[in-house]
Design an enzyme around this catalytic site. Structure first.
Site, PDB file in Angstrom:
ATOM      1  N   GLY A  17       7.366 -17.390   0.832  1.00 42.63           N
ATOM      2  CA  GLY A  17       7.704 -16.325   0.086  1.00 42.63           C
ATOM      3  C   GLY A  17       8.382 -15.211   0.478  1.00 42.63           C
ATOM      4  N   GLY A  19       9.543 -12.824   0.809  1.00 38.92           N
ATOM      5  CA  GLY A  19      10.164 -11.532   0.411  1.00 38.92           C
ATOM      6  C   GLY A  19       9.552 -10.368   1.125  1.00 38.92           C
ATOM      7  CG  PHE A  20      10.059  -5.338   0.306  1.00 39.95           C
ATOM      8  CD1 PHE A  20      10.474  -5.703  -0.803  1.00 39.95           C
ATOM      9  CD2 PHE A  20      10.513  -4.782   1.315  1.00 39.95           C
ATOM     10  CE1 PHE A  20      11.294  -4.837  -1.258  1.00 39.95           C
ATOM     11  CE2 PHE A  20      11.986  -4.960   1.183  1.00 39.95           C
ATOM     12  CZ  PHE A  20      12.357  -4.515  -0.160  1.00 39.95           C
ATOM     13  CB  VAL A  85       6.050 -23.808  -2.690  1.00 37.90           C
ATOM     14  CG1 VAL A  85       4.563 -24.012  -3.574  1.00 37.90           C
ATOM     15  CG2 VAL A  85       6.772 -23.356  -1.347  1.00 37.90           C
ATOM     16  CD  GLU A 176      17.578   1.838  -8.646  1.00 37.41           C
ATOM     17  OE1 GLU A 176      16.952   2.633  -8.186  1.00 37.41           O
ATOM     18  OE2 GLU A 176      17.689   0.537  -8.658  1.00 37.41           O
ATOM     19  CG  ASP A 305       6.757  -7.419  -7.296  1.00 37.20           C
ATOM     20  OD1 ASP A 305       8.552  -7.873  -7.193  1.00 37.20           O
ATOM     21  OD2 ASP A 305       6.625  -6.865  -6.193  1.00 37.20           O
ATOM     22  CB  ALA A 322       9.353  -2.333  -1.945  1.00 38.47           C
TER      23      ALA A 322
END
Lengths: 432, 432
Positions: A17, A19-20, A85, A176, A305, A322
């Site tokens: 992964g 991501g952050f 994966v 948002e 997460d 994040a």
């Protein structure tokens, strides 16, 4: 079949992964005597907080995505493999991927979150979500196409349905998105569609809770609700959805809404990988100790997460944010370095909560920060500055700044493009 | 079924195609007593000369596309309908589209060009082309994915095939694409793929003619060939392709090339609409007189690439170039204005040839201009300035400028992203 990866004398850390969490960890291991193998099904990192801008034609997809190979081009111990994966095989110390098996000495699962539907299969099948760039682009396409269809139809019920947007979920993402749609309605679309009566465009934000942004302060909730109503958004609180047949949403209390546009932002769960023992799962996330180790699995860690650091203080883990992901990744790098040196004294994770922010429209935001709560334009500037700073790469920041500045002063977004992939690609690929 | 369009007292001019010709004509009719109805299957205009930049990850797709409604937002006599025109029914004075019939008083066909394969069906099915934004994005995706595959494979023959690129067609498009690939090879990809020996990446530019850029001067041809060879492109002239089975191209002289990447830029023909009498076609384009009228059809005109102004001086029409399209459009607006006033004295089209340019790599270009021939860096600056000026919309120019400047100084493109549409969209759309 084993994936072709150069052999290394150093232990291999496989990170799943980009991501952050995954990215931060890979970077933090730069100087360590390990071989870092980062695996992601895309060849780019997505800056998720701004996906709603892509979905509402406020930013180009390329402004919030960054090629992984670019980010790590100067990191010598870094290897990237583009693959999905499929399974963890802890007994064999390898992961099974779409391109073969990858063996690991240490595995770090950082696969992030995915939408959760709580058994509401109507919405799982028919609602749009916004967790990835292709999804955000698709949402943008559908919004714009529905306005094109609205122009064509003489069936007034159908027209209203095409111009009705229902966002399910009043957390930061839903708020948002609703604010951005409100902006499109007031400022942008009337110019694009002089033939339509844009006052007939309806935007609903529904949530089963009694207030929006339930993870933020009551002051933030109140501000957000006021701002949204001012921006032409109809807020329905205490409203639980029950079904959606593609034309009409029915609520638990019997109310209904006719709409062609349902966007689901009401729940997320961990994107857990198959193969882990079921007892490590906790409310859809992977349970870890405060060193991010997955219980009962040697040399498997989870951060971001997808993970939940379950302790007495945090029985449900930390919020899916994040800063949590980034802090966990940095600490794991420190702890891995210690483990590699044979040092078993590890540092516990303690989350430094610096606050939460959410935008509402072009000028306003709400921010619960450690040094104070803000609502309005000041919060918006803080939000903008923070996001610009954390966008990866100077070029992306400059492009985003140009786009936003232009949008701000021109009261339009200029990115109302419907671009779909060509269908031909299937023909070309199969012959290879 | 008639498409929903507001009724107007003025005559309706239906323009099919929002390329250079269609757009220019629609704009030029701004002050005329007509109802302009522009029809295009996309909701945006594509700046085609820079498609090769998107295909080689040098520009974002959004930088070369502009929403049509945005362009015409202040034009009161303008209507846009997003639809594909399927057929012209001259007897009924209407066009049949994917969303219904649109009646016209005057019809202007400006549908542009499409790839021509001269009966070589292997290439029609298996080669990639680059005439639209989705095609250019797909090309970019496939190039990048093939490098990912090359990293994985231990089969050296397959690896070489994945890293071999054959561009068929040595006109400006093929030359620009070859130069851009050469730049990727030398400057960018080695950093992204430290595991690959990028010297094994092969780029071939093949053409059956004896020189590249046969529509330009011999000096331009020579310069382009030299530049390309210097940029690592293997140029095969006098080479006619015969077949491609997905793995190997066979040439008429028996030579062959093993490659997974074949890009066809060897021919274009007019994107003619069904329904016109066959006698109006001339070498794949619509034959018109020097007032852009389609022979034998009352009130049907054709301009741009799809049209050929056949006269004694121009027996094969004019080259398929943007300046031709724009000049024809401007003149047709003048002539339509006269016709509307009952004035039958029309102006003949005379092409003001200001020259042709093509880039070769990052620093060089070739330009045959009316005031002189240039090759090298000066030509490149002229090319850059001209393209920047003609990009529609200030925002796009600024974004492109930022991107190109960054790319120029950082020796990289930063846009090496593989983004595919999600498949889910089919589910959502069918329920509407």
């Amino acid at each position: 079949m084993s994936v072709n990866i150069p052999v290394s004398a150093n232990p291999r850390v496989v990170i799943v992964g980009a991501g952050f969490a995954g990215l931060e960890l890979a970077k933090a291991l730069k100087a360590q005597p390990v071989q870092v193998v980062l695996v992601d099904k895309n060849n780019y990192h997505t800056f998720q907080p701004l996906l709603y801008q892509v979905a509402t034609a406020g930013l180009e997809p390329d402004s919030i995505t960054y090629p992984i190979r670019e980010i790590f081009r100067s990191q010598k111990n870094f290897i990237f493999r583009m693959a999905e994966v499929l399974e963890v095989r802890a007994a064999d110390r390898c992961v099974v991927t779409s391109i073969g098996e990858i063996a690991y000495d240490h595995l770090v699962i950082a696969t992030g979150a995915k939408s959760a539907y709580f058994g509401l299969s109507d919405f799982e099948e028919r609602a749009l979500s916004m967790k990835t760039v292709p999804e955000a682009v698709e949402l943008r396409n559908i919004i714009l196409e529905n306005f094109e269809r609205a122009v064509l139809t003489t069936d007034l019920v159908r027209r209203d349905s095409l111009m009705t947007f229902v966002i399910i979920g009043g957390g930061p993402t839903g708020v948002e998105l609703a604010g951005a749609l409100g902006e499109l309605k007031k400022v942008v679309l009337p110019h694009d569609h002089p033939e339509l009566d844009l006052t007939k465009m309806m935007i609903y934000l529904v949530d089963m809770e009694s207030r929006l942004l339930k993870t933020m302060s009551p002051a933030a909730s109140r501000s957000a609700e006021q701002f949204l109503r001012k921006h032409g958004v109809d807020v329905w609180l205490g409203s639980r959805v029950r079904s959606y047949d593609g034309q009409m949403i029915v609520f638990a209390d019997g109310k209904s809404l006719v709409t062609s546009n349902v966007i689901w932002t009401a729940g997320v769960t961990g994107a857990v990988l198959p193969g882990l023992p079921p007892e490590v799962l906790s409310a859809g996330r992977i349970r870890t100790d405060s060193f991010s180790r997955v219980a009962g699995c040697s040399n498997i860690f989870a951060i971001g997460d997808v993970a939940a650091v379950v302790t007495e203080d945090t029985p449900h883990g930390h919020p899916m944010l994040a800063p949590v992901a980034i802090q966990q990744a940095k600490l794991l790098a420190v702890n891995l370095a210690r483990l590699l040196k044979g040092n078993s004294e590890l540092k516990s994770f303690v989350y430094r909560d610096m606050g939460v922010m959410a935008t509402v429209g072009r000028h306003e935001a709400v921010a619960d920060l450690s040094f104070g709560k803000f609502q309005g334009p000041l919060a918006w500037f803080l939000w903008a500055a923070l996001h610009l700073m954390t966008l990866v790469g100077f070029r992306n920041r400059l492009v985003a700044l140009v786009n936003w500045t232009w949008s701000y002063f021109r009261y339009d977004s200029g990115l109302r493009l419907i671009i779909r992939a060509k269908d031909r690609c299937a023909v070309v690929k199969s012959s290879q």
